[in-house]
Design an enzyme around this catalytic site. Sequence first.
Site, PDB file in Angstrom:
ATOM      1  N   GLY A  68       0.815  -1.211   0.000  1.00  0.00           N
ATOM      2  CA  GLY A  68       0.000   0.000   0.000  1.00  0.00           C
ATOM      3  C   GLY A  68       0.850   1.263   0.000  1.00  0.00           C
ATOM      4  CB  THR A  69       3.954   2.211   1.812  1.00  0.00           C
ATOM      5  OG1 THR A  69       3.396   1.905   3.091  1.00  0.00           O
ATOM      6  CG2 THR A  69       4.847   3.430   1.918  1.00  0.00           C
ATOM      7  CG  ASN A 168      -5.174   4.379   8.917  1.00  0.00           C
ATOM      8  OD1 ASN A 168      -5.519   5.312   8.179  1.00  0.00           O
ATOM      9  ND2 ASN A 168      -4.175   4.479   9.755  1.00  0.00           N
ATOM     10  CD  GLN A 196      -6.960  -0.355   7.548  1.00  0.00           C
ATOM     11  OE1 GLN A 196      -7.715  -1.231   7.989  1.00  0.00           O
ATOM     12  NE2 GLN A 196      -5.665  -0.341   7.800  1.00  0.00           N
ATOM     13  CG  HIS A 218      -0.030  -6.456   5.170  1.00  0.00           C
ATOM     14  ND1 HIS A 218       0.043  -6.083   6.487  1.00  0.00           N
ATOM     15  CD2 HIS A 218       0.237  -5.342   4.448  1.00  0.00           C
ATOM     16  CE1 HIS A 218       0.354  -4.801   6.556  1.00  0.00           C
ATOM     17  NE2 HIS A 218       0.482  -4.319   5.326  1.00  0.00           N
ATOM     18  CB  CYS A 344       3.071   3.505  10.413  1.00  0.00           C
ATOM     19  SG  CYS A 344       2.112   2.404   9.392  1.00  0.00           S
TER      20      CYS A 344
HETATM   21  N1  PLP Z   1      -2.933   2.991   3.707  1.00  0.00           N
HETATM   22  C1  PLP Z   1      -3.640   2.661   4.784  1.00  0.00           C
HETATM   23  C2  PLP Z   1      -5.005   3.260   4.986  1.00  0.00           C
HETATM   24  C3  PLP Z   1      -3.127   1.752   5.724  1.00  0.00           C
HETATM   25  O1  PLP Z   1      -3.846   1.439   6.810  1.00  0.00           O
HETATM   26  C4  PLP Z   1      -1.829   1.210   5.499  1.00  0.00           C
HETATM   27  C5  PLP Z   1      -1.215   0.315   6.506  1.00  0.00           C
HETATM   28  O2  PLP Z   1      -1.298   0.549   7.704  1.00  0.00           O
HETATM   29  C6  PLP Z   1      -1.140   1.576   4.334  1.00  0.00           C
HETATM   30  C7  PLP Z   1      -1.732   2.471   3.460  1.00  0.00           C
HETATM   31  C8  PLP Z   1       0.213   1.019   4.015  1.00  0.00           C
HETATM   32  O3  PLP Z   1       0.090  -0.269   3.445  1.00  0.00           O
HETATM   33  P1  PLP Z   1       1.339  -1.276   3.456  1.00  0.00           P
HETATM   34  O4  PLP Z   1       1.513  -1.758   4.865  1.00  0.00           O
HETATM   35  O5  PLP Z   1       0.947  -2.375   2.510  1.00  0.00           O
HETATM   36  O6  PLP Z   1       2.533  -0.525   2.951  1.00  0.00           O
END
Ligand code: PLP
Length: 378
Positions: A68-69, A168, A196, A218, A344
């Site tokens: 996601g990041t 989230n 989410q 994940h 995070c």
């Molecule tokens: N965006 C949201 C809303 C999230 O909750 C998260 C993870 O906590 C991410 C992005 C990041 O995703 P990833 O852990 O796959 O990098």
Amino acid sequence: MAYLDHAATTQLLPEALAAVTAELGYVGNASSLHAAGRRARRVVEESRERLAQSFGARPSEVVFTSGGTEADNLAVKGLYWARNAAGSDRAESADGAAGGRCRPRIIASPIEHHAVLDPLAWLAEHEGAEILWLPVDRLGRVDPADVEAALADDPDSVAFVTVMWANNEVGTVQRVSEIAAAGRVHGVPVHSDAVQAAGQLAVDFTASGLDAMTLSGHKIGGPVGVGALVLGRGVELTPVLHGGGQERDVRSGTLDTASIAGFAAAAEVVTRGRAERSADVAALRDALVTAVQRAVPDAHLNGDPNPAGRLPGNAHFSFPGCEGDSLLLLLDARGIECSTGSACSSGVAQPSHVLLAMGADADMARGSLRFSLGHTST
Ligand code: PLP
């Protein structure tokens, strides 16, 4: 142990585990032309089809990433750069604003995940982007009328809009289709982080009208380290990673066939049984909320109390006079695993930017805990 941190990461589904482990036994780069490469390519393309089908997209709209990041960074930087590049429609027709930027504005909600907020801050600091922050109400909701108003002011100066599908931390669900419609009226692309929402809500990319949407493996019972940016056909995006030209030349890098297979397997499982499982999880969540409020009458439930406006697995409380981090550790010692918000930023004793944007005071924000339920909750 009671694992109540599914929003941080959830258990791998058995179907995803089977798909990953089966695939790890093979050799083959999906870009290679020989039989081993073609076999890997077949797995990737079948996975792309299954993922697209699960989330209402066309297979060609799925761009695999490392999570996601990365997908959020790709959307934010990629849309900004593409909409400001020399040769983009506006740059060709207009004189361009100061510094050569002709669409410096980005319209965003202040409650985004850091994977969106931090690239926005980076663009503001290094590339002259101007971020127009949308208001959110005390339940964490963005009003689509505010998006429309921000766009109507000077739509030609806006690179894109980004508003997450569901938050989230507090679980508030946004009216993304209406926000996407506002962007469409003004010809401005709209991105939404659906990390989410996917797996918990009915997420249909085509029906939403979005131009770009972030997914992560994940969070839906697939492996860590794989995700996707769903990118509408014809939406221009400048790559962040350069290299072998994989994924429509938008995201170079050898494809992780095993993780992609696991991600697709998870996507199929979560979308197939979604309505029933979400109802079960919401019933458990409601029981948890009632029990916490009975035991701690001054606990305040953050986010939308209306179940339709909140993720089924989310319960988020402020406990007046308490420190969230201390409560978290006390609960952990009693076998209950939860979070102070976003995994995070745990470990850094700062009030949540989400709660502050919703109007909470810093002390209430610091005394908050998120309990998130998922497919293994009982
Ligand atoms: N965006 C949201 C809303 C999230 O909750 C998260 C993870 O906590 C991410 C992005 C990041 O995703 P990833 O852990 O796959 O990098």
